[in-house]
Scaffold this motif. Sequence first.
Motif, PDB file in Angstrom:
ATOM      1  N   ALA A   3      76.111   6.974 -54.200  1.00  0.00           N
ATOM      2  CA  ALA A   3      75.908   6.088 -55.348  1.00  0.00           C
ATOM      3  C   ALA A   3      74.951   4.961 -54.990  1.00  0.00           C
ATOM      4  O   ALA A   3      74.073   4.591 -55.797  1.00  0.00           O
ATOM      5  CB  ALA A   3      77.256   5.512 -55.807  1.00  0.00           C
ATOM      6  N   GLU A  49      76.340  -1.161 -60.315  1.00  0.00           N
ATOM      7  CA  GLU A  49      77.286  -0.047 -60.270  1.00  0.00           C
ATOM      8  C   GLU A  49      77.193   0.681 -58.927  1.00  0.00           C
ATOM      9  O   GLU A  49      78.230   1.041 -58.329  1.00  0.00           O
ATOM     10  CB  GLU A  49      76.977   0.922 -61.422  1.00  0.00           C
ATOM     11  CG  GLU A  49      77.945   2.092 -61.551  1.00  0.00           C
ATOM     12  CD  GLU A  49      79.193   1.732 -62.342  1.00  0.00           C
ATOM     13  OE1 GLU A  49      79.122   0.793 -63.156  1.00  0.00           O
ATOM     14  OE2 GLU A  49      80.231   2.396 -62.129  1.00  0.00           O
ATOM     15  N   GLY A  50      75.964   0.906 -58.458  1.00  0.00           N
ATOM     16  CA  GLY A  50      75.790   1.623 -57.194  1.00  0.00           C
ATOM     17  C   GLY A  50      76.336   0.851 -56.009  1.00  0.00           C
ATOM     18  O   GLY A  50      76.968   1.434 -55.105  1.00  0.00           O
ATOM     19  N   VAL A  52      78.780  -1.460 -56.055  1.00  0.00           N
ATOM     20  CA  VAL A  52      80.246  -1.510 -56.123  1.00  0.00           C
ATOM     21  C   VAL A  52      80.858  -0.185 -55.692  1.00  0.00           C
ATOM     22  O   VAL A  52      81.819  -0.150 -54.896  1.00  0.00           O
ATOM     23  CB  VAL A  52      80.690  -1.877 -57.557  1.00  0.00           C
ATOM     24  CG1 VAL A  52      82.204  -1.706 -57.707  1.00  0.00           C
ATOM     25  CG2 VAL A  52      80.294  -3.312 -57.884  1.00  0.00           C
ATOM     26  N   ARG A  53      80.298   0.909 -56.197  1.00  0.00           N
ATOM     27  CA  ARG A  53      80.853   2.224 -55.847  1.00  0.00           C
ATOM     28  C   ARG A  53      80.487   2.628 -54.420  1.00  0.00           C
ATOM     29  O   ARG A  53      81.309   3.197 -53.686  1.00  0.00           O
ATOM     30  CB  ARG A  53      80.363   3.281 -56.835  1.00  0.00           C
ATOM     31  CG  ARG A  53      80.931   3.101 -58.246  1.00  0.00           C
ATOM     32  CD  ARG A  53      80.478   4.222 -59.168  1.00  0.00           C
ATOM     33  NE  ARG A  53      81.036   4.054 -60.496  1.00  0.00           N
ATOM     34  CZ  ARG A  53      82.241   4.459 -60.876  1.00  0.00           C
ATOM     35  NH1 ARG A  53      83.020   5.067 -59.981  1.00  0.00           N
ATOM     36  NH2 ARG A  53      82.674   4.257 -62.104  1.00  0.00           N
ATOM     37  N   GLY A  54      79.256   2.358 -54.020  1.00  0.00           N
ATOM     38  CA  GLY A  54      78.810   2.778 -52.691  1.00  0.00           C
ATOM     39  C   GLY A  54      79.498   2.035 -51.566  1.00  0.00           C
ATOM     40  O   GLY A  54      79.789   2.609 -50.510  1.00  0.00           O
ATOM     41  N   ASN A  56      82.439   0.402 -52.005  1.00  0.00           N
ATOM     42  CA  ASN A  56      83.888   0.305 -52.309  1.00  0.00           C
ATOM     43  C   ASN A  56      84.352  -1.146 -52.455  1.00  0.00           C
ATOM     44  O   ASN A  56      85.363  -1.569 -51.865  1.00  0.00           O
ATOM     45  CB  ASN A  56      84.714   1.009 -51.228  1.00  0.00           C
ATOM     46  CG  ASN A  56      84.479   2.506 -51.222  1.00  0.00           C
ATOM     47  OD1 ASN A  56      84.356   3.132 -52.286  1.00  0.00           O
ATOM     48  ND2 ASN A  56      84.380   3.076 -50.036  1.00  0.00           N
ATOM     49  N   ALA A  59      87.944  -4.230 -57.124  1.00  0.00           N
ATOM     50  CA  ALA A  59      87.746  -4.672 -58.513  1.00  0.00           C
ATOM     51  C   ALA A  59      88.117  -6.138 -58.704  1.00  0.00           C
ATOM     52  O   ALA A  59      87.612  -6.787 -59.621  1.00  0.00           O
ATOM     53  CB  ALA A  59      88.585  -3.805 -59.462  1.00  0.00           C
ATOM     54  N   ALA A  64      83.015  -2.939 -61.518  1.00  0.00           N
ATOM     55  CA  ALA A  64      81.781  -2.233 -61.856  1.00  0.00           C
ATOM     56  C   ALA A  64      81.468  -2.409 -63.345  1.00  0.00           C
ATOM     57  O   ALA A  64      82.373  -2.610 -64.162  1.00  0.00           O
ATOM     58  CB  ALA A  64      81.934  -0.753 -61.528  1.00  0.00           C
ATOM     59  N   SER A  66      80.764  -0.191 -65.481  1.00  0.00           N
ATOM     60  CA  SER A  66      81.459   0.821 -66.274  1.00  0.00           C
ATOM     61  C   SER A  66      82.901   0.394 -66.573  1.00  0.00           C
ATOM     62  O   SER A  66      83.414   0.617 -67.680  1.00  0.00           O
ATOM     63  CB  SER A  66      81.455   2.162 -65.534  1.00  0.00           C
ATOM     64  OG  SER A  66      82.077   2.022 -64.267  1.00  0.00           O
ATOM     65  N   THR A  67      83.554  -0.238 -65.607  1.00  0.00           N
ATOM     66  CA  THR A  67      84.924  -0.737 -65.822  1.00  0.00           C
ATOM     67  C   THR A  67      84.933  -1.862 -66.855  1.00  0.00           C
ATOM     68  O   THR A  67      85.806  -1.917 -67.735  1.00  0.00           O
ATOM     69  CB  THR A  67      85.512  -1.239 -64.494  1.00  0.00           C
ATOM     70  OG1 THR A  67      85.421  -0.212 -63.520  1.00  0.00           O
ATOM     71  CG2 THR A  67      86.961  -1.654 -64.663  1.00  0.00           C
ATOM     72  N   ASP A 245      88.017  -7.709 -64.840  1.00  0.00           N
ATOM     73  CA  ASP A 245      87.246  -6.937 -65.825  1.00  0.00           C
ATOM     74  C   ASP A 245      87.298  -7.610 -67.192  1.00  0.00           C
ATOM     75  O   ASP A 245      86.285  -7.678 -67.909  1.00  0.00           O
ATOM     76  CB  ASP A 245      87.767  -5.500 -65.909  1.00  0.00           C
ATOM     77  CG  ASP A 245      89.279  -5.458 -66.096  1.00  0.00           C
ATOM     78  OD1 ASP A 245      89.947  -6.481 -65.857  1.00  0.00           O
ATOM     79  OD2 ASP A 245      89.794  -4.390 -66.484  1.00  0.00           O
TER      80      ASP A 245
END
Length: 281
Positions: A3, A49-50, A52-54, A56, A59, A64, A66-67, A245
């Motif tokens: 990601a 997004e990348g 946060v996901r890459g 880890n 939250a 992210a 998307s969240t 979020d």
Amino acid sequence: MSALLFALLFWAAATWVAVRIANSPASTTLAGKLAVPLILGVTILVVWEGVVRGLNVPAVILPAPSTIGATFAGSLPILWGDFVQTFVKGALSGYVIGCGAAFLTAILIDRSKFLQAGLLPVGNFLAAMPIIGTAPILVMWFGFDWQSKAAVVVLMVFFPMLVNCVQGLQESSHMQRDLMRTYSASYWQTLLKLRLPAAMPFIFNGLKISTTLALIGAIVAEFFGSPIKGMGFRISTEVGRLGLDMVWAEITVAALAGSAFYGAVALIERGVTFWHPSQRR
């Protein structure tokens, strides 16, 4: 890590496309002017997004996009209720009262040397008072509903609007005022036909500055007391529950409302001051 790698590749490709558009003849068209900031905004979201996901990222530290988007879509009734409470009732009413009072006060100051010498320093003193100190006092005076938030907004927008109005009323030259006197024009005729049109760029400058101050003041005031709705109340509550979020969803609503409010005032300014050199293309 895939990601994160995708996000970096997207950032490189989007930057290349944005630079090409900015350096091409299309940059002068409406589509070109919209495309570059749109690409930049999408790139920020993809990289966010990348990362946060890459990496880890938890939250509770940084959710992210998307969240946040899912929370936003699933909480529309709550967000709408908070928007009405904070923006429509608190910020907008305080903005109208504060800017209107500042405009009328500027005309009084313009007609009185006593007020010029006495009221402006007092206004400067009031503007220098910290809002986090005065907000709880105003909440105690006016209660926990939107009236106390409007009072805080009035205090925040009054002085910037007043200074701009007073400065704007001095914008016409002595020769122009002398010419009006040779026409036997009264004070109010000179004000309406010469001085107010000349003051309009300054008045709209104060109105635009006050748009962001009004929303900030209403949100900050809700931290010191509010019914169980409102952007400031929701942010302070969700931070305590680690619901970041929802906090970001409220921040998104506030940013969109503030930008739309500023843009609406800027559009009105363009229509009213179309004759001013700053509006010429």
